[in-house]
Enzyme design. Structure first.
Site, PDB file in Angstrom:
ATOM      1  N   ASP A   1       0.977  -5.106 -20.777  1.00  0.00           N
ATOM      2  CA  ASP A   1       2.002  -6.092 -20.398  1.00  0.00           C
ATOM      3  C   ASP A   1       1.727  -6.661 -19.013  1.00  0.00           C
ATOM      4  O   ASP A   1       2.285  -7.693 -18.640  1.00  0.00           O
ATOM      5  CB  ASP A   1       3.399  -5.434 -20.389  1.00  0.00           C
TER       6      ASP A   1
ATOM      7  N   HIS B   1       1.085   5.796  -0.952  1.00  0.00           N
ATOM      8  CA  HIS B   1       0.451   7.048  -1.350  1.00  0.00           C
ATOM      9  C   HIS B   1       1.246   7.663  -2.506  1.00  0.00           C
ATOM     10  O   HIS B   1       1.481   8.878  -2.538  1.00  0.00           O
ATOM     11  CB  HIS B   1       0.357   8.015  -0.165  1.00  0.00           C
TER      12      HIS B   1
ATOM     13  N   HIS C   1      -8.307   7.748  -1.617  1.00  0.00           N
ATOM     14  CA  HIS C   1      -7.254   7.281  -0.727  1.00  0.00           C
ATOM     15  C   HIS C   1      -5.987   6.981  -1.545  1.00  0.00           C
ATOM     16  O   HIS C   1      -5.171   7.873  -1.731  1.00  0.00           O
ATOM     17  CB  HIS C   1      -7.768   6.057   0.049  1.00  0.00           C
TER      18      HIS C   1
ATOM     19  N   HIS D   1       0.864  -1.187   0.000  1.00  0.00           N
ATOM     20  CA  HIS D   1       0.000   0.000   0.000  1.00  0.00           C
ATOM     21  C   HIS D   1       0.898   1.235   0.000  1.00  0.00           C
ATOM     22  O   HIS D   1       1.846   1.304   0.771  1.00  0.00           O
ATOM     23  CB  HIS D   1      -0.893  -0.004   1.235  1.00  0.00           C
TER      24      HIS D   1
ATOM     25  N   TYR E   1       8.026 -14.136 -23.226  1.00  0.00           N
ATOM     26  CA  TYR E   1       8.833 -13.063 -22.668  1.00  0.00           C
ATOM     27  C   TYR E   1       9.618 -13.612 -21.481  1.00  0.00           C
ATOM     28  O   TYR E   1       9.103 -14.424 -20.717  1.00  0.00           O
ATOM     29  CB  TYR E   1       7.923 -11.926 -22.190  1.00  0.00           C
TER      30      TYR E   1
END
Lengths: 231, 231, 231, 231
Positions: free
Chosen positions: A120, A97, A171, A95, A229
């Site tokens: 991708d 910001h 958020h 998480h 890939y």
């Protein structure tokens, strides 16, 4: 000495989040799960990345009980716990910001799939979950944040194994993956995709989403049965 | 020991791409050609720049056959091969997902020549090739990507020796030059020109293209018969 | 050994330009004048900042004749010479292709004085000189660039001692000052002021210019007879 | 040796301002107060951060009299003195010309509370005080700047203990906190919040302010009686 390896993995992924410029101060957290033991390791709340030590990492179970550790775990711990409990193939969660990801969250808009950099990694727009209803905010907030995320995926018919990221409206982003390292990787990719989509729309507000054939081609080059890939 | 020098040149140009901030993770690749031997050296697919070693570089011929190397070459290898085969004076090719270059590609717009920074390097808008038709995407994709680029130049009457860069619509830039180093140089210049044109149009949406006399003057200071820039 | 000190001052100011992130590759140059000897020191053309040595700096007189040095001087040398000849109190000149400064030049707009950061350094909008007429471009271009700058100041009634910077339309900034170091300082300030004005106008297109009383107050705190800023 | 600790705290907070990229050259200053002695320590005017030494810090009382120090204090000293005198729980004050904060000040707009990053720190829009009337500018300018700030808070009914930051219209931000370090922290947070709000409004000009329930929840997680963020 228990959980030493798990704490180390969590610790390193948290440092990586900081090294990639995705957080300032303590504005983010990463966790790593041990499915066999039914616990996860998570950053302690409000501790600076510069001061963080592997032994500071807190071990928590899926009912949010502290199993080991002297510090209070991240204030977002219940969101992590809910996601681990419900999405059984996740190995790590991040998480942040990060600036451009948050900007889209504050705009309350999905990030449209505009190019192959996005395709991708996933074939869908990055979903932006609506801000919660007031009673959910005033209740068990971080637990309900987890529900808001899984509800968003359920309503839209999205598979968390194929869409490893979400924006919480107003958020910011949560991302996940097979491991804590992969969750951090998805935070970095999301920030770049958010910035590219922002700039593309500024240059040409009418720029279309990526065409379906290119979405499929690029995703399957990397993720499909016949992926070619990488090594 | 064969190809040692070629691999080294390719290796260093790939590191330069990373050092210039033009790529994150493995989102780019550089190749260097040896025309006498009919082969080129290219980055292996999906290998982190931090972990890359000179001996990891793969040697491939213009029919996409691996001549030397233990790793799988870049997934974009066929695009490089097509360009080397068709544009006989190219010495190196670079591909990135650099942010501002990609933003223009996602906007599906040519980058207009707005200033002398641009004209110091080329006299045309940076062309943005249209996204491919679906059957070309679903077919031999990377090979067809090369064709899309050369077709774009043929249709517009552009000379690859004078226009060392292109945007693939919704994807990103390919640049080239006499050497791999020069190809990387053009990737950096393109990113800066893309950013300047973006900002100029944000400040003044009606800002005109650079006048013809300034285009010719600046290009010829550096590239014309009577060039007087540099040593 | 002649001119050693002058070359050193010029060399260090050129490195500072690079260290401040105002140039990529060789996109800029700084000169320093010695009024007593009627010469100035200037960066050689097209030499990378990383490779530049003090002894590479070229000494030129105000008629553009090389007085000392083995390398070709900057292609913009005649512009510097014209400015030194006409503006007798200048000690150094800097030219860059810094991103936000160039963006305003490409927009062909003066940078409006929007805040005290700007007024701490000058009381006028940063002038953007119009691109030259074709015959001037095709003639003695760099010499005429100097004339374009001094003509712009004459027409607008600006004093180069109070307005130490200009944008050349579609090209980029020239800045100057008592010394080469001060010229570089003004390049850095200009880039910041250009960025702040850009962002302010994006946030609020109707944002007004700074009021006259604040312009005067801030300029005079630093530059007036009763200045009280600094030691 | 008196004031050694206070000078050291002020010195380190000033260096932090620079290390965080919030200032270029000398465009900012931080002070730290000692309430028991009725003095504060502040950066000397116009001294480069690289050259600054702890012993250069100036000690001033709330009547702007120098108590100790050989250098002239910051030209903004009277603003700091006014704020310390009027707002009795402040321990430190920071002033910068950070780019995005200044851009909103130049736009003469409050920074709307758009997300939880903002609400983690304050529950109000960041106020932008109007530029002063001409007679106040021409009078005791820096003293009147302080009055402009406290008047703005009084008129809007804001509490400086809950809103630790303000923009001066056309100038830039002042921030404060329990300590000089906390004041600098608020400068960094403000710059990030300013950037996020800028980008969110560019993406979606109609994006709403954060809903009240989320404002309260996030602020109280960190600051309320039942705060549970941190250790």
């Amino acid at each position: 000495m228990a959980y030493q390896e798990l704490k180390r993995a969590c610790y390193e992924a948290n440092l990586e989040l900081n090294a990639l410029g995705l957080v300032i101060y303590t504005f983010g957290n990463v966790s790593a799960v041990d499915r066999d033991r039914g616990v996860f390791a998570i950053k302690p709340s409000g501790v600076d990345y510069d001061a963080l030590r592997p032994e500071d990492i807190v071990i928590v179970d899926f009912d949010n009980q502290i199993v080991e550790g002297n510090l209070r775990p991240s204030s977002d711990t219940k969101t992590h716990a809910w996601l681990y409990r419900n999405w059984e193939e996740i190995g790590g969660i991040a998480h942040t910001h990060a600036t451009y990801s948050v900007a889209w969250a504050q705009a309350q808009m999905d990030i449209p799939i505009m190019g192959t950099t996005h395709a991708d990694h996933l074939t869908e727009d990055v979903p932006c979950a609506a801000p919660m209803r007031d009673e959910l905010i005033q209740g068990n907030y971080e637990h309900n944040t987890g529900i808001q995320i899984t509800d968003c995926f359920a309503e839209r018919g999205l598979d968390y194994r194929e869409v490893p990221m979400v924006l919480l409206g107003n958020h910011g982003p949560f991302t996940w993956g097979d491991s804590a390292t992969k969750a951090v990787y998805h935070s970095r990719v999301l920030e770049e995709v958010a910035r590219m989509a922002y700039l593309a729309r500024q240059i040409n507000p009418a720029a279309p989403r990526l065409k379906e054939a290119l979405i499929r081609k690029h995703y399957e080059r990397k993720h499909g049965r016949n992926a070619y890939y990488g090594q």
